[in-house]
Design an enzyme around this catalytic site. Structure first.
Site, PDB file in Angstrom:
ATOM      1  N   ASP A 231      -0.677  -6.511  -0.177  1.00 12.71           N
ATOM      2  CA  ASP A 231      -1.143  -5.794   1.000  1.00 12.71           C
ATOM      3  C   ASP A 231      -2.859  -5.651   1.358  1.00 12.71           C
ATOM      4  O   ASP A 231      -3.541  -5.393   0.367  1.00 12.71           O
ATOM      5  CB  ASP A 231      -0.679  -4.226   1.130  1.00 12.71           C
ATOM      6  CG  ASP A 231       0.236  -4.227   2.136  1.00 12.71           C
ATOM      7  OD1 ASP A 231       0.827  -4.951   2.861  1.00 12.71           O
ATOM      8  OD2 ASP A 231       1.068  -3.183   1.915  1.00 12.71           O
TER       9      ASP A 231
ATOM     10  N   ASP B 182       0.674  -1.266  -0.116  1.00 13.51           N
ATOM     11  CA  ASP B 182       0.055   0.010   0.041  1.00 13.51           C
ATOM     12  C   ASP B 182       0.728   1.451  -0.177  1.00 13.51           C
ATOM     13  O   ASP B 182       0.288   2.299  -0.018  1.00 13.51           O
ATOM     14  CB  ASP B 182      -0.891  -0.065   1.168  1.00 13.51           C
ATOM     15  CG  ASP B 182      -0.276  -0.034   2.586  1.00 13.51           C
ATOM     16  OD1 ASP B 182       0.877   0.033   2.738  1.00 13.51           O
ATOM     17  OD2 ASP B 182      -0.873  -0.209   3.410  1.00 13.51           O
ATOM     18  N   SER B 183       2.238   1.051  -0.081  1.00 12.12           N
ATOM     19  CA  SER B 183       3.021   2.251  -0.215  1.00 12.12           C
ATOM     20  C   SER B 183       2.600   2.824  -1.831  1.00 12.12           C
ATOM     21  O   SER B 183       2.949   3.949  -1.779  1.00 12.12           O
ATOM     22  CB  SER B 183       4.518   1.819  -0.270  1.00 12.12           C
ATOM     23  OG  SER B 183       4.585   0.567  -1.006  1.00 12.12           O
TER      24      SER B 183
ATOM     25  N   GLU C 124      -1.142  -5.530   8.591  1.00  9.10           N
ATOM     26  CA  GLU C 124      -0.455  -5.034   9.620  1.00  9.10           C
ATOM     27  C   GLU C 124      -0.984  -5.430  10.843  1.00  9.10           C
ATOM     28  O   GLU C 124      -2.029  -5.469  11.056  1.00  9.10           O
ATOM     29  CB  GLU C 124      -0.370  -3.427   9.306  1.00  9.10           C
ATOM     30  CG  GLU C 124       0.437  -2.949   7.973  1.00  9.10           C
ATOM     31  CD  GLU C 124       0.622  -1.655   8.079  1.00  9.10           C
ATOM     32  OE1 GLU C 124       0.198  -0.683   9.009  1.00  9.10           O
ATOM     33  OE2 GLU C 124       1.187  -1.120   7.026  1.00  9.10           O
TER      34      GLU C 124
ATOM     35  N   GLU D 222       9.293  -4.155  10.207  1.00  4.02           N
ATOM     36  CA  GLU D 222       9.508  -2.650   9.737  1.00  4.02           C
ATOM     37  C   GLU D 222      10.173  -1.789  10.869  1.00  4.02           C
ATOM     38  O   GLU D 222       9.566  -1.810  11.869  1.00  4.02           O
ATOM     39  CB  GLU D 222       8.597  -2.042   9.149  1.00  4.02           C
ATOM     40  CG  GLU D 222       8.753  -0.576   8.557  1.00  4.02           C
ATOM     41  CD  GLU D 222       7.676  -0.185   7.497  1.00  4.02           C
ATOM     42  OE1 GLU D 222       6.767  -0.786   7.018  1.00  4.02           O
ATOM     43  OE2 GLU D 222       7.854   1.161   6.922  1.00  4.02           O
TER      44      GLU D 222
ATOM     45  N   LYS E 153      -0.502  -9.748   3.072  1.00 12.25           N
ATOM     46  CA  LYS E 153       0.226  -8.967   4.169  1.00 12.25           C
ATOM     47  C   LYS E 153      -1.124  -8.183   4.996  1.00 12.25           C
ATOM     48  O   LYS E 153      -1.443  -7.412   4.440  1.00 12.25           O
ATOM     49  CB  LYS E 153       1.302  -8.332   3.806  1.00 12.25           C
ATOM     50  CG  LYS E 153       1.946  -7.543   4.677  1.00 12.25           C
ATOM     51  CD  LYS E 153       3.380  -7.101   4.311  1.00 12.25           C
ATOM     52  CE  LYS E 153       3.594  -6.057   3.570  1.00 12.25           C
ATOM     53  NZ  LYS E 153       2.825  -4.723   4.303  1.00 12.25           N
TER      54      LYS E 153
END
Ligand code: KIV
Length: 258
Positions: free
Chosen positions: A83, A44-45, A113, A181, A111
């Site tokens: 993500d 999602d960057s 978070e 991270e 993925k």
């Protein structure tokens, strides 16, 4: 050759490091694959490096689906992580439905978070359905407002212990990869040595099993390259663009045919 999670497990066992990159389009996916980057992430960057926002919060499921499609078209045999974007996994059913959507368009690993106990429970639910999960802990950019900035995590012993507990919980819950991270090197080392599953690091030092960076950072074309990233391109894109402008201005491009 089709890359799978088993390759990463084998590499960890044989103490071989692997390099991964984020990617969002077919052309770069093909290029990276041909260069030997077999593990890729539609992260999602993309909210920052593709869409130009100052965080990842704006990214939607449709955005991720679109870019997973592009990348899988360019590199059908890569091991592709994708993500789940901000607030797309608030409860078990939503997380399962959205994971399935991404897998149907070509994501191999989903993925998420992890910010609290609730995210751990949601991941446990997904693994019951054998969804291959990458748990992302440490600095979790979707929660930048909650964390008060893009800051290193796990520097105090309480926080470090919490992250180690999360990592162990996630492995026991059946996640197939962990992403760490922006955590201190000592903590990344401890977690990597404790877990049997592969651990990928970004800004987490030298000890993780693999490294991942954002493609645009590696190419040196982002505005604010994080301290832990590295520009490998050395301004060659800037040089190419300014050469193009000059050649058009001087009339040396295009070349006359007749
Ligand atoms: O979205 C992303 O690019 C990420 C990075 C940490 C690799 O999650």
């Amino acid at each position: 050759m089709m890359y799978t999670i088993n390759h990463l497990k084998k590499m960890k066992k044989n103490k071989k490091k692997f390099a991964a990159l984020t990617v969002y389009d077919a052309t770069f996916a093909r290029l990276l694959y041909n260069q030997g980057i077999n593990v890729m992430l539609v992260g999602d960057s993309l909210g920052m490096v593709i869409q130009g926002h100052n965080s990842t919060l704006s990214v939607t499921m449709n955005d991720i689906i679109y870019h997973v499609n592009c990348v899988k078209n360019g590199a059908p045999n890569c091991l592709l992580l994708a993500d789940l974007p901000f607030m797309s996994y608030n409860n078990n059913e939503q997380a399962l439905n959205n994971s399935v959507k991404l897998m149907k368009v070509g994501a191999n690993i989903i993925k998420l978070e992890v910010i609290n106990k609730q995210s751990l429970d949601i991941i446990s639910y997904l693994t019951k359905y054998s969804i291959p999960i990458c748990g992302h802990i440490g600095l979790t950019p979707q929660y930048v407002n909650y964390l008060g900035g893009y800051k290193i995590q796990g520097t105090y012993s309480n926080d470090a212990n919490k992250l180690l507990d999360y990592a162990v919980f996630l492995e026991q819950a059946g996640v197939v990869i962990l992403l760490l991270e922006y955590v201190p090197e000592f903590l990344a080392k401890k977690i990597t040595e404790t877990l049997k599953i592969p651990v990928i690091g970004i800004g987490a030092g030298v000890h993780t099993d693999g490294q991942i960076l954002v493609l645009q950072d590696v190419l040196g074309i982002t505005n604010n390259i994080p301290v832990f990233a590295k520009n490998y391109l050395d301004n060659h894109i800037n040089i190419a663009i300014s050469k193009y402008i000059k050649e058009v201005e001087f009339g040396t491009f295009p070349i006359k045919n007749n």
